[in-house]
Design a protein around this motif. Structure first.
Motif, PDB file in Angstrom:
ATOM      1  N   THR A 158      -5.667   0.977   0.774  1.00 40.31           N
ATOM      2  CA  THR A 158      -6.799   0.188   1.263  1.00 40.31           C
ATOM      3  C   THR A 158      -6.361  -1.051   2.033  1.00 40.31           C
ATOM      4  OG1 THR A 158      -6.951  -1.186  -0.726  1.00 40.31           O
ATOM      5  CG2 THR A 158      -8.135   0.930  -0.757  1.00 40.31           C
ATOM      6  N   ARG A 159      -5.087  -1.446   1.893  1.00 34.63           N
ATOM      7  CA  ARG A 159      -4.497  -2.636   2.535  1.00 34.63           C
ATOM      8  C   ARG A 159      -5.003  -3.949   1.941  1.00 34.63           C
ATOM      9  NH1 ARG A 159      -3.638  -1.163   8.955  1.00 34.63           N
ATOM     10  NH2 ARG A 159      -3.717   1.100   8.731  1.00 34.63           N
ATOM     11  N   ALA A 160      -5.746  -3.887   0.846  1.00 31.20           N
ATOM     12  CA  ALA A 160      -6.213  -5.121   0.216  1.00 31.20           C
ATOM     13  C   ALA A 160      -5.035  -5.896  -0.381  1.00 31.20           C
ATOM     14  CB  ALA A 160      -7.231  -4.794  -0.863  1.00 31.20           C
ATOM     15  N   ASP A 161      -4.049  -5.199  -0.942  1.00 29.10           N
ATOM     16  CA  ASP A 161      -2.879  -5.807  -1.557  1.00 29.10           C
ATOM     17  C   ASP A 161      -1.615  -5.152  -1.007  1.00 29.10           C
ATOM     18  OD1 ASP A 161      -4.258  -7.586  -3.302  1.00 29.10           O
ATOM     19  OD2 ASP A 161      -4.683  -5.918  -4.662  1.00 29.10           O
ATOM     20  N   PRO A 162      -0.462  -5.779  -1.172  1.00 28.86           N
ATOM     21  CA  PRO A 162       0.784  -5.167  -0.715  1.00 28.86           C
ATOM     22  C   PRO A 162       1.049  -3.828  -1.403  1.00 28.86           C
ATOM     23  CG  PRO A 162       1.111  -7.493  -1.226  1.00 28.86           C
ATOM     24  CD  PRO A 162      -0.255  -7.135  -1.728  1.00 28.86           C
ATOM     25  N   LEU A 163       1.834  -3.000  -0.740  1.00 26.64           N
ATOM     26  CA  LEU A 163       2.210  -1.679  -1.237  1.00 26.64           C
ATOM     27  C   LEU A 163       3.729  -1.606  -1.263  1.00 26.64           C
ATOM     28  CD1 LEU A 163       0.776   1.173  -1.861  1.00 26.64           C
ATOM     29  CD2 LEU A 163       1.510   1.783   0.446  1.00 26.64           C
ATOM     30  N   TYR A 164       4.305  -1.175  -2.387  1.00 24.73           N
ATOM     31  CA  TYR A 164       5.752  -1.037  -2.495  1.00 24.73           C
ATOM     32  C   TYR A 164       6.131   0.413  -2.240  1.00 24.73           C
ATOM     33  CZ  TYR A 164      10.492  -1.545  -4.441  1.00 24.73           C
ATOM     34  OH  TYR A 164      11.858  -1.567  -4.612  1.00 24.73           O
ATOM     35  N   ALA A 165       7.161   0.647  -1.430  1.00 23.55           N
ATOM     36  CA  ALA A 165       7.544   2.007  -1.053  1.00 23.55           C
ATOM     37  C   ALA A 165       9.014   2.037  -0.679  1.00 23.55           C
ATOM     38  CB  ALA A 165       6.688   2.497   0.116  1.00 23.55           C
ATOM     39  N   ALA A 166       9.497   3.231  -0.382  1.00 16.70           N
ATOM     40  CA  ALA A 166      10.873   3.390   0.089  1.00 16.70           C
ATOM     41  C   ALA A 166      10.908   4.412   1.214  1.00 16.70           C
ATOM     42  CB  ALA A 166      11.783   3.844  -1.059  1.00 16.70           C
ATOM     43  N   LEU A 167      11.912   4.271   2.049  1.00 16.62           N
ATOM     44  CA  LEU A 167      12.253   5.291   3.036  1.00 16.62           C
ATOM     45  C   LEU A 167      13.484   6.022   2.522  1.00 16.62           C
ATOM     46  CD1 LEU A 167      11.999   3.193   6.334  1.00 16.62           C
ATOM     47  CD2 LEU A 167      10.318   4.847   5.479  1.00 16.62           C
ATOM     48  N   LEU A 168      13.480   7.360   2.648  1.00 17.50           N
ATOM     49  CA  LEU A 168      14.577   8.169   2.148  1.00 17.50           C
ATOM     50  C   LEU A 168      15.297   8.871   3.298  1.00 17.50           C
ATOM     51  CD1 LEU A 168      12.832   9.911  -0.908  1.00 17.50           C
ATOM     52  CD2 LEU A 168      13.894   7.640  -0.799  1.00 17.50           C
ATOM     53  N   SER A 171      -1.403 -12.363   5.110  1.00 19.77           N
ATOM     54  CA  SER A 171      -1.582 -11.173   4.282  1.00 19.77           C
ATOM     55  C   SER A 171      -0.831 -11.382   2.985  1.00 19.77           C
ATOM     56  CB  SER A 171      -1.053  -9.934   5.018  1.00 19.77           C
ATOM     57  OG  SER A 171      -1.332  -8.749   4.306  1.00 19.77           O
ATOM     58  N   GLY A 172      -1.259 -10.693   1.932  1.00 23.11           N
ATOM     59  CA  GLY A 172      -0.532 -10.802   0.677  1.00 23.11           C
ATOM     60  C   GLY A 172      -1.377 -10.495  -0.523  1.00 23.11           C
ATOM     61  N   GLY A 173      -0.789 -10.662  -1.706  1.00 24.13           N
ATOM     62  CA  GLY A 173      -1.464 -10.377  -2.956  1.00 24.13           C
ATOM     63  C   GLY A 173      -0.445 -10.168  -4.062  1.00 24.13           C
ATOM     64  N   PRO A 174      -0.867  -9.590  -5.190  1.00 23.33           N
ATOM     65  CA  PRO A 174       0.055  -9.386  -6.306  1.00 23.33           C
ATOM     66  C   PRO A 174       1.216  -8.475  -5.920  1.00 23.33           C
ATOM     67  CG  PRO A 174      -2.236  -9.070  -6.986  1.00 23.33           C
ATOM     68  CD  PRO A 174      -2.247  -9.161  -5.497  1.00 23.33           C
ATOM     69  N   ASP A 175       2.412  -8.837  -6.369  1.00 19.20           N
ATOM     70  CA  ASP A 175       3.574  -7.970  -6.165  1.00 19.20           C
ATOM     71  C   ASP A 175       3.331  -6.694  -6.965  1.00 19.20           C
ATOM     72  OD1 ASP A 175       6.198  -6.735  -6.409  1.00 19.20           O
ATOM     73  OD2 ASP A 175       7.036  -8.646  -5.739  1.00 19.20           O
ATOM     74  N   PRO A 176       3.294  -5.522  -6.319  1.00 19.67           N
ATOM     75  CA  PRO A 176       2.913  -4.293  -7.015  1.00 19.67           C
ATOM     76  C   PRO A 176       3.966  -3.763  -7.979  1.00 19.67           C
ATOM     77  CG  PRO A 176       3.514  -3.807  -4.754  1.00 19.67           C
ATOM     78  CD  PRO A 176       3.501  -5.307  -4.879  1.00 19.67           C
ATOM     79  N   ARG A 177       5.180  -4.277  -7.922  1.00 24.59           N
ATOM     80  CA  ARG A 177       6.233  -3.741  -8.786  1.00 24.59           C
ATOM     81  C   ARG A 177       6.037  -4.117 -10.240  1.00 24.59           C
ATOM     82  NH1 ARG A 177      11.173  -6.143  -5.401  1.00 24.59           N
ATOM     83  NH2 ARG A 177       9.639  -7.848  -5.295  1.00 24.59           N
ATOM     84  N   CYS A 178       5.662  -5.372 -10.483  1.00 26.01           N
ATOM     85  CA  CYS A 178       5.629  -5.886 -11.847  1.00 26.01           C
ATOM     86  C   CYS A 178       4.821  -7.176 -11.863  1.00 26.01           C
ATOM     87  CB  CYS A 178       7.060  -6.131 -12.316  1.00 26.01           C
ATOM     88  SG  CYS A 178       7.238  -6.963 -13.890  1.00 26.01           S
TER      89      CYS A 178
END
Length: 285
Positions: free
Chosen positions: A37-47, A112-119
């Motif tokens: 939704t882009r409301a908060d950051p998204l954590y991801a990886a490129l492989l 832009s920003g918001g809660p860190d999605p990792r933890c």
């Protein structure tokens, strides 16, 4: 000492824009960018095509509807740009470095920003045009979290990216998916990144971020094996003074001990976010 200048040197912001920006990232990222939704950051990886980590990154909403901003380790920015350029082909995608933006933990002049999605213990993360505040690498180690160059060429699940919300197992195909999906569904992850306190001999237990940060122990580099007696059970992949390290460790060795690192006693511990189902059967509650 981690200062604003250190922060700028450690992170680079890349802009991915154009009508096919989502399609490109969806085909390469471990997360479902299409449903974000882009409301908060998204954590991801490129492989890589062999399912190894090329880079981890945080995705942020851009300044335009068709723009996504990538927060990556500065040392991996060139590799990420090269990777995206190779796969974009003739897509309507524009790639550039957004050098005017910085990463911060406060919302001053944030776009832009918001809660860190990792933890939850990592607080909030923003992209801003203001001066960045200091990045706290020690806090990551206290939480048992690796990022940037410490993850390169490693297997995502061994680095706990599944538990840190960086992998969607129900999205469509993406580059490197096969190895990640196979490891998940076959339950073949036999080692994982585990935080360690050096200079301490204690049984395996959960340790809070505050207690880990307060710990004061010997300083080590990341070149020592973790031993249980004479058995080599892991390797240090990241270290930070005083006394905290991350080890890529065999899960079946967690009940063993005593452990040593470079002649010092060592105590692997579990951060609060570590799921019980990752533990060996004889340690799970």
């Amino acid at each position: 000492v981690w200062t604003a200048d250190t922060k700028k040197a450690m992170r680079t912001i890349l802009s991915v824009s154009g009508s096919q920006s989502v399609k490109l990232l969806q085909s390469l990222c471990t997360k479902d960018v299409g449903s974000w939704t882009r409301a908060d950051p998204l954590y991801a990886a490129l492989l890589t095509n062999k399912g190894r980590i090329l880079a981890d990154m945080m995705l942020f909403r851009g300044r335009k509807e068709d723009e996504i901003l990538l927060d990556v380790a500065a040392s991996r920015a060139a590799a990420v740009l090269k990777h995206l350029k190779m796969y974009k082909l003739r897509s309507d995608v524009v790639l550039r470095e957004a050098s005017e933006l910085r990463v911060a933990t406060k919302p001053d002049e944030a776009i832009s920003g918001g809660p860190d999605p990792r933890c939850a213990d990592l607080g909030e993360r923003f992209l801003t045009t203001a001066e960045a505040d200091a990045d706290d690498r020690r806090a990551l180690l206290a939480l048992g979290i690796a990022d940037g160059p410490d993850l390169v060429n490693r297997i995502p699940l061994e680095c706990n990216l599944d538990s840190l919300r960086a992998v969607d197992f129900d999205k469509g195909c993406y580059l490197g998916q096969e190895l990640t999906a196979r490891a998940k569904h076959r339950g073949t992850v036999r080692k994982r990144l585990v935080p360690v306190r050096v200079g301490l001999d204690q049984p395996l237990q959960r340790v809070s971020k505050a207690d880990a940060l307060a710990y004061d122990g010997p300083c080590l580099d990341a070149s020592h094996p973790l031993l249980a007696g004479e058995d080599h059970v892991g390797d240090i992949v990241a270290a930070q003074e005083p006394g905290l390290a991350l080890a890529m460790m065999r899960l079946d060795a967690l009940p063993k001990g005593p452990f040593t690192l470079a002649g010092h006693p060592a105590s692997p511990f579990l951060p609060h976010w570590w799921p019980d189902d990752l533990l060996p059967p004889d340690l799970a509650p």
